[in-house]
Enzyme design. Structure first.
Site, PDB file in Angstrom:
ATOM      1  CG  ASP A   3       2.442   5.244  -6.619  1.00 15.86           C
ATOM      2  OD1 ASP A   3       1.807   5.040  -5.795  1.00 15.86           O
ATOM      3  OD2 ASP A   3       1.894   5.182  -7.773  1.00 15.86           O
ATOM      4  CB  ALA A   4       3.064   2.682 -11.028  1.00 15.07           C
TER       5      ALA A   4
ATOM      6  CG  ASP B  90       2.377  13.966 -13.220  1.00 10.24           C
ATOM      7  OD1 ASP B  90       3.589  13.997 -13.499  1.00 10.24           O
ATOM      8  OD2 ASP B  90       1.569  14.072 -14.312  1.00 10.24           O
ATOM      9  CE  LYS B  91      -1.468   9.701  -4.734  1.00  9.44           C
ATOM     10  NZ  LYS B  91      -2.096  10.089  -3.723  1.00  9.44           N
TER      11      LYS B  91
ATOM     12  NE  ARG C 241      -8.281   2.538  -4.706  1.00  6.31           N
ATOM     13  CZ  ARG C 241      -8.768   3.735  -4.395  1.00  6.31           C
ATOM     14  NH1 ARG C 241     -10.078   4.211  -4.881  1.00  6.31           N
ATOM     15  NH2 ARG C 241      -7.953   4.381  -3.399  1.00  6.31           N
TER      16      ARG C 241
ATOM     17  NE  ARG D  83     -10.754 -12.786  -1.020  1.00  9.16           N
ATOM     18  CZ  ARG D  83     -10.643 -13.539   0.341  1.00  9.16           C
ATOM     19  NH1 ARG D  83     -11.361 -14.251   0.720  1.00  9.16           N
ATOM     20  NH2 ARG D  83      -9.288 -13.544   0.938  1.00  9.16           N
TER      21      ARG D  83
ATOM     22  CG  ASN E 220      -5.934  -6.219   2.403  1.00 15.26           C
ATOM     23  OD1 ASN E 220      -5.324  -7.080   3.013  1.00 15.26           O
ATOM     24  ND2 ASN E 220      -6.372  -5.247   2.866  1.00 15.26           N
TER      25      ASN E 220
ATOM     26  CG  ASP F  10      -7.463  -7.468  11.745  1.00 16.04           C
ATOM     27  OD1 ASP F  10      -8.444  -8.080  11.276  1.00 16.04           O
ATOM     28  OD2 ASP F  10      -6.497  -6.978  11.065  1.00 16.04           O
TER      29      ASP F  10
ATOM     30  NE  ARG G 212     -10.523  -1.550  11.943  1.00 12.35           N
ATOM     31  CZ  ARG G 212      -9.800  -1.604  10.761  1.00 12.35           C
ATOM     32  NH1 ARG G 212      -9.703  -2.830  10.506  1.00 12.35           N
ATOM     33  NH2 ARG G 212      -9.585  -0.817   9.830  1.00 12.35           N
TER      34      ARG G 212
ATOM     35  CG  HIS H  70      -5.880  -8.295   7.584  1.00 13.65           C
ATOM     36  ND1 HIS H  70      -6.439  -7.592   8.702  1.00 13.65           N
ATOM     37  CD2 HIS H  70      -6.250  -7.618   6.354  1.00 13.65           C
ATOM     38  CE1 HIS H  70      -6.658  -6.448   8.075  1.00 13.65           C
ATOM     39  NE2 HIS H  70      -6.588  -6.599   6.732  1.00 13.65           N
TER      40      HIS H  70
ATOM     41  CB  THR I   5      -8.932   2.040   6.469  1.00 11.49           C
ATOM     42  OG1 THR I   5      -7.894   1.018   5.654  1.00 11.49           O
ATOM     43  CG2 THR I   5     -10.067   1.309   6.363  1.00 11.49           C
TER      44      THR I   5
HETATM   45  P1  NAD Z   1      -4.668   3.392  -3.054  1.00 14.42           P
HETATM   46  O1  NAD Z   1      -5.538   2.923  -4.277  1.00 14.42           O
HETATM   47  O2  NAD Z   1      -5.107   4.657  -2.708  1.00 14.42           O
HETATM   48  O3  NAD Z   1      -2.984   3.303  -3.455  1.00 14.42           O
HETATM   49  C1  NAD Z   1      -2.473   2.202  -4.130  1.00 14.42           C
HETATM   50  C2  NAD Z   1      -1.102   2.895  -4.776  1.00 14.42           C
HETATM   51  O4  NAD Z   1      -0.551   1.830  -5.470  1.00 14.42           O
HETATM   52  C3  NAD Z   1      -1.699   4.008  -5.972  1.00 14.42           C
HETATM   53  O5  NAD Z   1      -0.979   5.186  -5.596  1.00 14.42           O
HETATM   54  C4  NAD Z   1      -1.203   3.358  -7.194  1.00 14.42           C
HETATM   55  O6  NAD Z   1      -0.551   4.199  -8.181  1.00 14.42           O
HETATM   56  C5  NAD Z   1      -0.020   2.184  -6.728  1.00 14.42           C
HETATM   57  N1  NAD Z   1       0.559   1.378  -7.507  1.00 14.42           N
HETATM   58  C6  NAD Z   1      -0.466   0.479  -8.371  1.00 14.42           C
HETATM   59  N2  NAD Z   1       0.433  -0.431  -8.958  1.00 14.42           N
HETATM   60  C7  NAD Z   1       1.975   0.038  -8.712  1.00 14.42           C
HETATM   61  C8  NAD Z   1       2.934  -0.609  -9.263  1.00 14.42           C
HETATM   62  N3  NAD Z   1       2.988  -1.647 -10.100  1.00 14.42           N
HETATM   63  N4  NAD Z   1       4.095  -0.225  -8.599  1.00 14.42           N
HETATM   64  C9  NAD Z   1       4.124   0.969  -7.682  1.00 14.42           C
HETATM   65  N5  NAD Z   1       2.753   1.379  -7.342  1.00 14.42           N
HETATM   66  C10 NAD Z   1       1.786   1.112  -7.699  1.00 14.42           C
HETATM   67  O7  NAD Z   1      -5.038   2.094  -2.137  1.00 14.42           O
HETATM   68  P2  NAD Z   1      -4.901   2.165  -0.544  1.00 14.42           P
HETATM   69  O8  NAD Z   1      -6.311   2.814   0.051  1.00 14.42           O
HETATM   70  O9  NAD Z   1      -3.563   3.124  -0.226  1.00 14.42           O
HETATM   71  O10 NAD Z   1      -4.556   0.763  -0.140  1.00 14.42           O
HETATM   72  C11 NAD Z   1      -3.342   0.257  -0.659  1.00 14.42           C
HETATM   73  C12 NAD Z   1      -3.628  -1.458  -0.248  1.00 14.42           C
HETATM   74  O11 NAD Z   1      -3.631  -1.509   1.055  1.00 14.42           O
HETATM   75  C13 NAD Z   1      -4.723  -2.006  -0.492  1.00 14.42           C
HETATM   76  O12 NAD Z   1      -4.283  -3.467  -1.301  1.00 14.42           O
HETATM   77  C14 NAD Z   1      -5.312  -2.155   0.644  1.00 14.42           C
HETATM   78  O13 NAD Z   1      -6.459  -3.344   0.671  1.00 14.42           O
HETATM   79  C15 NAD Z   1      -4.495  -2.253   1.571  1.00 14.42           C
HETATM   80  N6  NAD Z   1      -4.801  -2.145   3.088  1.00 14.42           N
HETATM   81  C16 NAD Z   1      -4.196  -3.288   3.878  1.00 14.42           C
HETATM   82  C17 NAD Z   1      -4.638  -2.983   5.227  1.00 14.42           C
HETATM   83  C18 NAD Z   1      -4.215  -4.155   6.437  1.00 14.42           C
HETATM   84  O14 NAD Z   1      -4.450  -4.008   7.457  1.00 14.42           O
HETATM   85  N7  NAD Z   1      -3.343  -4.849   5.963  1.00 14.42           N
HETATM   86  C19 NAD Z   1      -5.279  -2.001   5.645  1.00 14.42           C
HETATM   87  C20 NAD Z   1      -5.755  -1.060   4.745  1.00 14.42           C
HETATM   88  C21 NAD Z   1      -5.667  -1.100   3.455  1.00 14.42           C
END
Ligand code: NAD
Length: 332
Positions: A51-52, A55-56, A98, A105, A137, A165, A168, A192, A247
């Protein structure tokens, strides 16, 4: 190494012993739900988290490591540096920007493309034989982006697509008919999200085709109920997000299920985002969206030939056109 007295005269460890490594990029809600499902299901010998946010990332790694006494043995490592992913069999990308208030979009997409430019090439460099699984996404376009950036053959670039999907959908049909969701075969294909296509004519429960059964039994054809079920599938994600903010559990299980089919060579059929050109009359450009595909150790093994009605085929063609138009604005 010194805790046990070694047994003398044992053969050295076999170099052919299979070692399975999965990397998860992005340790947000989705990435962590996927990582913890993979752990509990004993799908990997090693999990690497990236992750970027350092700490997290370290916090999440330690929290999972502290559960070791209750889990199958899996080495868990984490770093902001992609070298930690070296030798992965499967890389799952969940990192995503986010949406900002009022952001279009397309703008969000462009930010995520920029993010993928810093994620995909290092993954491909450290694990040239890996399979890429895209979850972020908009998943269909980002799967196309990952395919372009990785230069991998298309069988090794897969989007989680409408797998969620479809689960569900299966849950709602099972709930309606009071049967087990695992006995319901039903696919949602295409893009999707909002413009996904439900394949009504291929729904079966325990091998019985549902629509023709209802018609033969002269049970009033519940078209409206069925359409409402599809609406509930589409609205499902929005509802969960509006209630809990994101989700996580269902996407965690859904992606772990895909990981199992791939790494254990299950040859199961899943609706996932694949290079759709050449299937179901899709032409006019490289486009990824979900079709029922067989998954195994080399990724996508093939796409099944489900019968589509003219309307369903047309809706897929329309989605392909929209996606190709958006892709053309990315300058890749
Ligand atoms: P989130 O914001 O909780 O997590 C995203 C993570 O990405 C964060 O921890 C952030 O620090 C990290 N990040 C950002 N830039 C980065 C980089 N350059 N390198 C490494 N890490 C980086 O979001 P989330 O709720 O976990 O959702 C993540 C993605 O999954 C979203 O795009 C969401 O739309 C998608 N999603 C897809 C589906 C599906 O069915 N395809 C379902 C749910 C969510």
């Amino acid at each position: 190494q010194t805790f046990f007295k070694p047994i003398l005269n044992t053969a050295p460890p076999s170099p052919t012993k299979r070692h399975t490594k999965i990397s998860v990029i992005g340790v947000g809600n989705v990435g962590m739900a996927i990582a913890q499902t993979i752990l509990t299901q004993d799908l990997a010998d090693e999990i690497a988290l990236v992750d970027a946010k350092a700490d997290k990332l370290r916090g999440e790694m330690l929290d999972l490591q502290h559960a070791a006494a209750f889990l199958p043995r899996t080495k868990i490592i984490a770093s902001v540096d992609y070298s930690v992913t070296v030798g992965s069999d499967l890389c799952i990308i969940t990192a995503g920007a986010r949406q900002l208030p009022g952001e279009s979009r397309l703008n969000l997409l462009q930010r995520n493309v920029a993010l993928f430019t810093s994620i995909v090439p290092p993954l491909a460099k450290y694990s040239p034989d890996t399979i890429l699984m895209i979850v972020s996404n908009p998943v269909d376009i980002l799967t196309y982006v990952a395919w372009k950036l990785s230069r991998f053959p298309s069988n090794r670039v897969i989007g989680s697509g409408t797998n969620l999907d479809s689960s569900r959908f299966r849950f709602l049909i099972a709930d309606h008919l009071d049967v087990n969701a695992q006995d319901v075969q039903a696919y949602i294909v295409g893009e999707h999200g909002d413009s996904s296509v439900a394949l009504w004519s291929s729904i079966s429960v325990g091998g019985v085709p549902v629509l023709s059964f209802l018609e033969k039994q002269q049970i009033s054809y519940e078209k409206e109920t069925l359409e409402n079920i599809h609406k509930d599938v589409v609205n499902g994600a929005y509802e969960v997000i509006s209630l809990k903010g994101y989700t996580s559990w269902a996407i965690g299980y859904s992606v772990a299920n895909l990981a199992r089919s791939i790494l254990r060579d299950q040859r199961k059929i899943h609706p996932v985002s694949v290079l759709a050109k050449g299937f179901y009359g899709i032409d006019g450009g490289d486009v990824f969206f979900s079709l029922p595909a067989q998954l195994g150790r080399s990724g996508i093994l093939g796409v099944t030939n489900i019968h589509l009605t003219d309307e369903e085929a047309q809706r897929l063609k329309d989605s392909a056109k929209t996606l190709i138009e958006m892709q053309s604005q990315l300058g890749l």
